[in-house]
Design an enzyme around this catalytic site. Structure first.
Site, PDB file in Angstrom:
ATOM      1  N   SER A   1       0.676  -1.135  -0.107  1.00 33.07           N
ATOM      2  CA  SER A   1      -0.313   0.237   0.042  1.00 33.07           C
ATOM      3  C   SER A   1       0.756   1.270   0.160  1.00 33.07           C
ATOM      4  O   SER A   1       0.633   2.116  -0.731  1.00 33.07           O
ATOM      5  CB  SER A   1      -1.024   0.266   1.245  1.00 33.07           C
ATOM      6  OG  SER A   1      -1.871  -0.957   0.554  1.00 33.07           O
TER       7      SER A   1
ATOM      8  N   ARG B   1     -14.356  -5.190 -11.452  1.00 36.31           N
ATOM      9  CA  ARG B   1     -14.278  -4.996 -10.872  1.00 36.31           C
ATOM     10  C   ARG B   1     -14.594  -3.360 -10.554  1.00 36.31           C
ATOM     11  O   ARG B   1     -14.752  -3.063 -11.294  1.00 36.31           O
ATOM     12  CB  ARG B   1     -13.326  -4.808  -9.438  1.00 36.31           C
ATOM     13  CG  ARG B   1     -12.402  -5.955  -9.066  1.00 36.31           C
ATOM     14  CD  ARG B   1     -10.775  -6.315  -8.042  1.00 36.31           C
ATOM     15  NE  ARG B   1     -11.361  -4.973  -7.352  1.00 36.31           N
ATOM     16  CZ  ARG B   1     -10.500  -5.229  -6.306  1.00 36.31           C
ATOM     17  NH1 ARG B   1      -9.594  -5.676  -7.006  1.00 36.31           N
ATOM     18  NH2 ARG B   1     -10.922  -3.955  -5.485  1.00 36.31           N
TER      19      ARG B   1
ATOM     20  N   ASP C   1      -7.948  -7.178   4.807  1.00 33.03           N
ATOM     21  CA  ASP C   1      -7.333  -8.224   3.480  1.00 33.03           C
ATOM     22  C   ASP C   1      -7.755  -9.164   4.293  1.00 33.03           C
ATOM     23  O   ASP C   1      -6.796 -10.180   3.605  1.00 33.03           O
ATOM     24  CB  ASP C   1      -5.548  -7.447   3.165  1.00 33.03           C
ATOM     25  CG  ASP C   1      -6.274  -6.275   2.027  1.00 33.03           C
ATOM     26  OD1 ASP C   1      -7.666  -6.275   1.120  1.00 33.03           O
ATOM     27  OD2 ASP C   1      -5.430  -5.249   2.018  1.00 33.03           O
TER      28      ASP C   1
END
Length: 446
Positions: free
Chosen positions: A27, A128, A325
Site C-alpha cells: 500500500s 471490479r 485483507d
C-alpha cells in the site's frame, strides 16, 4: 503475469521457532511512487516492494513521462511537480491486477488537463467496480467514457478546472479516500472528505510527512479530512517497512502449529492495519508487538507470536475495515478451531479480486466444514478434527489472498490440497513460498 504454476501440499507443517522478515508494504509502495511523481525534484524511496502490482505502478508512471531510476536498492522518482504527466504512448495504460493502482492513478490522470487516456487491467480487475471512484471524480469535473460503463477498460479525460468539493466516504475504502485526496492535490481550493468508516490512513500520513496542507480532525467516530490543493509538494526520502498483510499468514501458521514461536521483524504496525491482530487477541492469541517506533508517520515494530489454543469469536464490526485483507485467513482459522465464529459487516469482501466470502466458503464446504452466509456475513462451524479425504482442488481466480489462505490451510490439515493459479501470489508477495520453506513448510510446485 509470470508463468502459471500450481502448489501441491501433502503434509502438515511441524513445530518451528524462527525469526523472519516479510516483504515491504504494498500500500505504501504504491502511494509513495504516485505522490513522488507530483513532487518537485528527486524523491528517494528505500524498500519499495518489487511485486507485479508495484512494478505496474512504475511502468505506468514512466509511460506518463516520470523518470524513475533504481540505484543501490533505492528507487529515485524525479517528480516534475503537480499536473506534470505527459501523454502516454497510444494513450494507453495497463494496471494489471491492482485495484489500488487503478483507482489512484485514474484520480491523478483525471485532474491533468490535455490528457485523454484509456486504462485497462487484467481479466480479474476488469470485472471490479469503478463506480465508487467515477462518482466522486465526476463531481469535480472529470469525464469517463463510455458514459454508462462502471468497469475497466475506461477512457479518462482530464479536466483543466477541477472543482474542490465536499465528499462523504461510506464504504470504508482507503482506495476511494486516497483517490479523492490525490485528485485534491491537483485541485484549487479546499477538498474535504468525511470518513464515515475509518480505513487505512497511509495517504494522509505521507502527505502530512511531506508537509502538504492536509488536516485530519476527529469528529466522534468519524474523521473529517481537509486538503488545500495546487500547492507545490517537496521531494522526500522514505523507508518502507514490512507489510502487516504479508506477516498475517505466518502469524496464523504459528498460532495453530503446537509448540511454535515466531518473531517477525520491522513490520508496519499502523493502527488502521492491525485489526487482524486485535481480532486474534480477542480469540486468546499470544501475540505481542515489541520495540514500537514511529517512522515517517508510520508505526513500525517487531511482532512476536506463540502457538496456543484459540477460542471462537463474533467479530466486532468496528474492526472490519482495519482487517479487510486478512479476513480469508480469519476464515481459515475459524474452520479449524472448536466452536462457531461469526463475521458480519463484511460485504466489501465480495468486491475484491474475487468474492472472497464465496471463494473460501466453497473450499471449506468441500472438505466438510459447515458454513452459513448472507451478502454481508459469514458463520463458520469449526472442526479441529477435520481431515481432507480427497484432494481439494482450489482455483483462486487471480486472487492472491485466496491462494495464500489455501496454502496456509493445506499446511494445517492432514490430506492433500492443490492450489492452482499460484503465480497470482506474485502480484503482492513474490517471496511468500520461499518464506514458507524457511519456516519448515513443504510443498511441490507443479
Amino acid at each position: 503475469m509470470n508463468k502459471k504454476f500450481s502448489v501441491l501440499i501433502k503434509n502438515k507443517i511441524t513445530k518451528f521457532n524462527k525469526t523472519i522478515l516479510v516483504e515491504n508494504d504494498k500500500s505504501i509502495s504504491h502511494r509513495a511512487l504516485l505522490i513522488a511523481s507530483q513532487c518537485i525534484g528527486p524523491s528517494n524511496l528505500k524498500g519499495v516492494l518489487e511485486s507485479e502490482d508495484v512494478k505496474n505502478t512504475i511502468i505506468c508512471l514512466k509511460k506518463l513521462g516520470v523518470k524513475i531510476l533504481k540505484k543501490n536498492k533505492k528507487y529515485i522518482v524525479y517528480g516534475n511537480g503537480l499536473r506534470s504527466f505527459r501523454k502516454p504512448h497510444k494513450n494507453l495504460l495497463y494496471v494489471g491486477n491492482s485495484g489500488t493502482l487503478a483507482r489512484m492513478l485514474i484520480a491523478l490522470v483525471a485532474t491533468h488537463p490535455n490528457l485523454k487516456v484509456k486504462v485497462s487491467g487484467d481479466n480479474s480487475l476488469n470485472k471490479r467496480d469503478m463506480k465508487r471512484i467515477i462518482e466522486p471524480l465526476s463531481k469535480i469535473g472529470c469525464t469517463f467514457y463510455p458514459r454508462d460503463k462502471t468497469t475497466l477498460p475506461l477512457t479518462i479525460e482530464g479536466t483543466s478546472m477541477p472543482l474542490a468539493q465536499k465528499h462523504t466516504e461510506t464504504l470504508g475504502s482507503a482506495q476511494v479516500k486516497s483517490a479523492i485526496l490525490l485528485a485534491a492535490i491537483n485541485t484549487h481550493g479546499i477538498t474535504t472528505v468525511e470518513e464515515k468508516k475509518i480505513s487505512r490512513n497511509h495517504t494522509e500520513n505521507l502527505l502530512t510527512a511531506i508537509k502538504a496542507s492536509i488536516k485530519v480532525k476527529k469528529i466522534k467516530k468519524n474523521n473529517l479530512i481537509s486538503l488545500r490543493g495546487q500547492e507545490n509538494l517537496s521531494n522526500f526520502n522514505l523507508e518502507i517497512h514490512g507489510d502487516p498483510s504479508s506477516a498475517a499468514p505466518f502469524i496464523v501458521l504459528t498460532l495453530l502449529t503446537a509448540g511454535s514461536k515466531l518473531l517477525i521483524k520491522n513490520v508496519n504496525c499502523n493502527p488502521t492495519r492491525i485489526g487482524f491482530i486485535k481480532i486474534l487477541k480477542k480469540m486468546n492469541a499470544n501475540i505481542r508487538i515489541k520495540n514500537l517506533k514511529k517512522k515517517s508517520g508510520e508505526h513500525v515494530g517487531n511482532i512476536f507470536v506463540k502457538s496456543g489454543s484459540l477460542k471462537p469469536i463474533s467479530c466486532p464490526k468496528e474492526l472490519v475495515s482495519s482487517a479487510i485483507d486478512e479476513f480469508p485467513l480469519l476464515f481459515i482459522i475459524a474452520s479449524v478451531i472448536k466452536g462457531v465464529c461469526k463475521f458480519s459487516g463484511i460485504n466489501e469482501l465480495r468486491h475484491k479480486e474475487s468474492d472472497r466470502i464465496k471463494s473460501i466458503e466453497i473450499g471449506l464446504n468441500q472438505i466438510g466444514i459447515k458454513t452459513k452466509s448472507t451478502i454481508d456475513s459469514l458463520k463458520i462451524f469449526g472442526n479441529p478434527n477435520i481431515k481432507i479425504k480427497k484432494t481439494l482442488e482450489v482455483y483462486p481466480k487471480n486472487d492472491h489472498r485466496i491462494a495464500v489462505s489455501y496454502v496456509i490451510l493445506g499446511l494445517l490439515l492432514e490430506g492433500k490440497i492443490k492450489i492452482h493459479n499460484c503465480e497470482t501470489i506474485n502480484t503482492s508477495f513474490p517471496g511468500f513460498l520461499k518464506l514458507i520453506r524457511k519456516v519448515g513448510g513443504k510443498f511441490e510446485v507443479k
